[in-house]
Write a protein that holds these residues in place. Structure first.
Motif, PDB file in Angstrom:
ATOM      1  N   ARG A  27       0.803  -1.212   0.000  1.00 59.92           N
ATOM      2  CA  ARG A  27       0.000   0.000   0.000  1.00 59.92           C
ATOM      3  C   ARG A  27       0.836   1.260   0.000  1.00 59.92           C
ATOM      4  NH1 ARG A  27      -3.712  -1.282   5.046  1.00 59.92           N
ATOM      5  NH2 ARG A  27      -1.729  -2.166   5.751  1.00 59.92           N
ATOM      6  N   THR A  28       2.181   1.115  -0.057  1.00 58.99           N
ATOM      7  CA  THR A  28       3.035   2.290   0.030  1.00 58.99           C
ATOM      8  C   THR A  28       3.477   2.816  -1.324  1.00 58.99           C
ATOM      9  OG1 THR A  28       4.998   0.890   0.227  1.00 58.99           O
ATOM     10  CG2 THR A  28       3.910   1.568   2.272  1.00 58.99           C
ATOM     11  N   PHE A  29       2.976   2.231  -2.410  1.00 60.50           N
ATOM     12  CA  PHE A  29       3.424   2.595  -3.751  1.00 60.50           C
ATOM     13  C   PHE A  29       3.333   4.094  -3.984  1.00 60.50           C
ATOM     14  CE2 PHE A  29       4.189   2.242  -8.191  1.00 60.50           C
ATOM     15  CZ  PHE A  29       3.266   3.045  -8.835  1.00 60.50           C
ATOM     16  N   SER A  30       2.226   4.701  -3.596  1.00 64.92           N
ATOM     17  CA  SER A  30       1.994   6.108  -3.901  1.00 64.92           C
ATOM     18  C   SER A  30       2.931   7.052  -3.154  1.00 64.92           C
ATOM     19  CB  SER A  30       0.539   6.476  -3.597  1.00 64.92           C
ATOM     20  OG  SER A  30       0.262   6.281  -2.223  1.00 64.92           O
ATOM     21  N   MET A  31       3.703   6.556  -2.212  1.00 63.37           N
ATOM     22  CA  MET A  31       4.620   7.379  -1.437  1.00 63.37           C
ATOM     23  C   MET A  31       5.957   7.597  -2.143  1.00 63.37           C
ATOM     24  SD  MET A  31       3.972   5.448   2.200  1.00 63.37           S
ATOM     25  CE  MET A  31       5.429   6.132   2.945  1.00 63.37           C
ATOM     26  N   PHE A  32       6.227   6.796  -3.186  1.00 62.58           N
ATOM     27  CA  PHE A  32       7.569   6.765  -3.761  1.00 62.58           C
ATOM     28  C   PHE A  32       7.610   7.192  -5.219  1.00 62.58           C
ATOM     29  CE2 PHE A  32       9.667   4.756  -0.247  1.00 62.58           C
ATOM     30  CZ  PHE A  32       8.677   4.009   0.381  1.00 62.58           C
ATOM     31  N   GLY A  33       8.662   7.973  -5.542  1.00 64.06           N
ATOM     32  CA  GLY A  33       8.950   8.196  -6.940  1.00 64.06           C
ATOM     33  C   GLY A  33       9.366   6.884  -7.586  1.00 64.06           C
ATOM     34  N   MET A  34       9.164   6.801  -8.890  1.00 62.79           N
ATOM     35  CA  MET A  34       9.471   5.577  -9.619  1.00 62.79           C
ATOM     36  C   MET A  34      10.352   5.902 -10.815  1.00 62.79           C
ATOM     37  SD  MET A  34       7.936   3.161  -7.978  1.00 62.79           S
ATOM     38  CE  MET A  34       8.049   1.840  -9.196  1.00 62.79           C
ATOM     39  N   GLY A  35      11.146   4.917 -11.196  1.00 63.43           N
ATOM     40  CA  GLY A  35      12.017   5.113 -12.339  1.00 63.43           C
ATOM     41  C   GLY A  35      12.054   3.897 -13.239  1.00 63.43           C
ATOM     42  N   TRP A  36      12.402   4.149 -14.483  1.00 56.50           N
ATOM     43  CA  TRP A  36      12.694   3.081 -15.442  1.00 56.50           C
ATOM     44  C   TRP A  36      14.169   3.201 -15.839  1.00 56.50           C
ATOM     45  CZ3 TRP A  36       9.718  -0.959 -16.849  1.00 56.50           C
ATOM     46  CH2 TRP A  36       8.340  -0.878 -16.627  1.00 56.50           C
ATOM     47  N   PHE A  37      14.831   2.059 -15.881  1.00 53.40           N
ATOM     48  CA  PHE A  37      16.224   1.963 -16.287  1.00 53.40           C
ATOM     49  C   PHE A  37      16.323   0.871 -17.339  1.00 53.40           C
ATOM     50  CE2 PHE A  37      18.361   4.544 -13.017  1.00 53.40           C
ATOM     51  CZ  PHE A  37      17.312   4.729 -12.140  1.00 53.40           C
ATOM     52  N   ARG A  38      17.434   0.838 -18.048  1.00 53.16           N
ATOM     53  CA  ARG A  38      17.644  -0.242 -19.008  1.00 53.16           C
ATOM     54  C   ARG A  38      19.115  -0.632 -19.017  1.00 53.16           C
ATOM     55  NH1 ARG A  38      16.495   3.133 -24.625  1.00 53.16           N
ATOM     56  NH2 ARG A  38      18.435   4.376 -24.638  1.00 53.16           N
ATOM     57  N   GLN A  39      19.333  -1.877 -19.431  1.00 49.21           N
ATOM     58  CA  GLN A  39      20.694  -2.388 -19.498  1.00 49.21           C
ATOM     59  C   GLN A  39      20.838  -3.279 -20.711  1.00 49.21           C
ATOM     60  OE1 GLN A  39      22.014  -4.416 -15.943  1.00 49.21           O
ATOM     61  NE2 GLN A  39      24.154  -4.069 -16.459  1.00 49.21           N
ATOM     62  N   ALA A  92      17.246  -3.593 -24.965  1.00 48.51           N
ATOM     63  CA  ALA A  92      17.825  -3.754 -23.633  1.00 48.51           C
ATOM     64  C   ALA A  92      16.818  -4.465 -22.744  1.00 48.51           C
ATOM     65  CB  ALA A  92      18.176  -2.396 -23.026  1.00 48.51           C
ATOM     66  N   ALA A  93      17.289  -4.868 -21.577  1.00 45.40           N
ATOM     67  CA  ALA A  93      16.375  -5.279 -20.519  1.00 45.40           C
ATOM     68  C   ALA A  93      15.957  -4.024 -19.771  1.00 45.40           C
ATOM     69  CB  ALA A  93      17.059  -6.266 -19.575  1.00 45.40           C
ATOM     70  N   TYR A  94      14.669  -3.881 -19.559  1.00 46.30           N
ATOM     71  CA  TYR A  94      14.134  -2.682 -18.904  1.00 46.30           C
ATOM     72  C   TYR A  94      13.679  -3.042 -17.490  1.00 46.30           C
ATOM     73  CZ  TYR A  94      14.311   0.096 -23.137  1.00 46.30           C
ATOM     74  OH  TYR A  94      14.753   0.803 -24.241  1.00 46.30           O
ATOM     75  N   TYR A  95      14.077  -2.197 -16.543  1.00 46.67           N
ATOM     76  CA  TYR A  95      13.783  -2.417 -15.139  1.00 46.67           C
ATOM     77  C   TYR A  95      13.043  -1.219 -14.560  1.00 46.67           C
ATOM     78  CZ  TYR A  95      17.498  -5.901 -15.615  1.00 46.67           C
ATOM     79  OH  TYR A  95      18.264  -6.954 -16.020  1.00 46.67           O
ATOM     80  N   CYS A  96      12.057  -1.494 -13.727  1.00 46.13           N
ATOM     81  CA  CYS A  96      11.471  -0.403 -12.961  1.00 46.13           C
ATOM     82  C   CYS A  96      12.041  -0.460 -11.547  1.00 46.13           C
ATOM     83  CB  CYS A  96       9.950  -0.452 -12.941  1.00 46.13           C
ATOM     84  SG  CYS A  96       9.238  -1.833 -12.053  1.00 46.13           S
ATOM     85  N   ALA A  97      12.010   0.685 -10.889  1.00 42.19           N
ATOM     86  CA  ALA A  97      12.600   0.779  -9.564  1.00 42.19           C
ATOM     87  C   ALA A  97      11.860   1.828  -8.749  1.00 42.19           C
ATOM     88  CB  ALA A  97      14.075   1.129  -9.660  1.00 42.19           C
ATOM     89  N   ALA A  98      11.870   1.645  -7.436  1.00 42.92           N
ATOM     90  CA  ALA A  98      11.217   2.567  -6.516  1.00 42.92           C
ATOM     91  C   ALA A  98      12.275   3.360  -5.747  1.00 42.92           C
ATOM     92  CB  ALA A  98      10.312   1.805  -5.551  1.00 42.92           C
TER      93      ALA A  98
END
Length: 127
Positions: A27-39, A92-98
């Motif tokens: 339930r804490t998702f809305s508290m955090f910025g999110m990013g997408w990265f790739r490798q 690339a492989a794409y990753y999401c991150a919090a």
């Protein structure tokens, strides 16, 4: 911590589009910025796009600006990456991150600022 699962990757021709999704648990998702990265193979993981916890601010790597759009739906605990006009160099492989910090007022782009990572989804763009 937030658990993240990416989906939506695949094989697409140059000029095509894909939409990646990243579903978060907790339930804490809305508290955090999110990013997408790739490798890409043999390369370091690089920043692609990020969005603030509220969704009001975004930031993009120069290489994807004008082609990719990051968005989030806090009601669905999901962040998206719409990718248009894809190029072979987007492969690339794409990753999401919090973000590691809740309610951050700025958008961060360095990998060490992110505490939770998904397993990644492969995007392959053929020429």
């Amino acid at each position: 911590q937030v658990q993240l699962v990416e989906s939506g990757g695949g094989l697409v021709q140059a000029g095509g589009s894909l939409r990646l999704s990243c579903a978060a648990s907790g339930r804490t998702f809305s508290m955090f910025g999110m990013g997408w990265f790739r490798q890409a193979p043999g390369k370091e993981r690089e920043f692609v796009a990020a969005i603030s916890w509220s969704g009001s601010s975004t930031r993009y790597a120069d290489s994807v600006k004008g082609r990719f759009t990051i968005s989030r739906d806090n009601a669905k605990n999901t962040v998206y990456l719409q990718m248009n006009s894809l190029k072979p160099e987007d492969t690339a492989a794409y990753y999401c991150a919090a973000d590691s910090r809740a309610w951050r007022n700025t958008i961060v782009v360095d990998t060490f600022e992110f505490a939770s990572w998904g397993q990644g989804t492969q995007v392959t763009v053929s020429s």
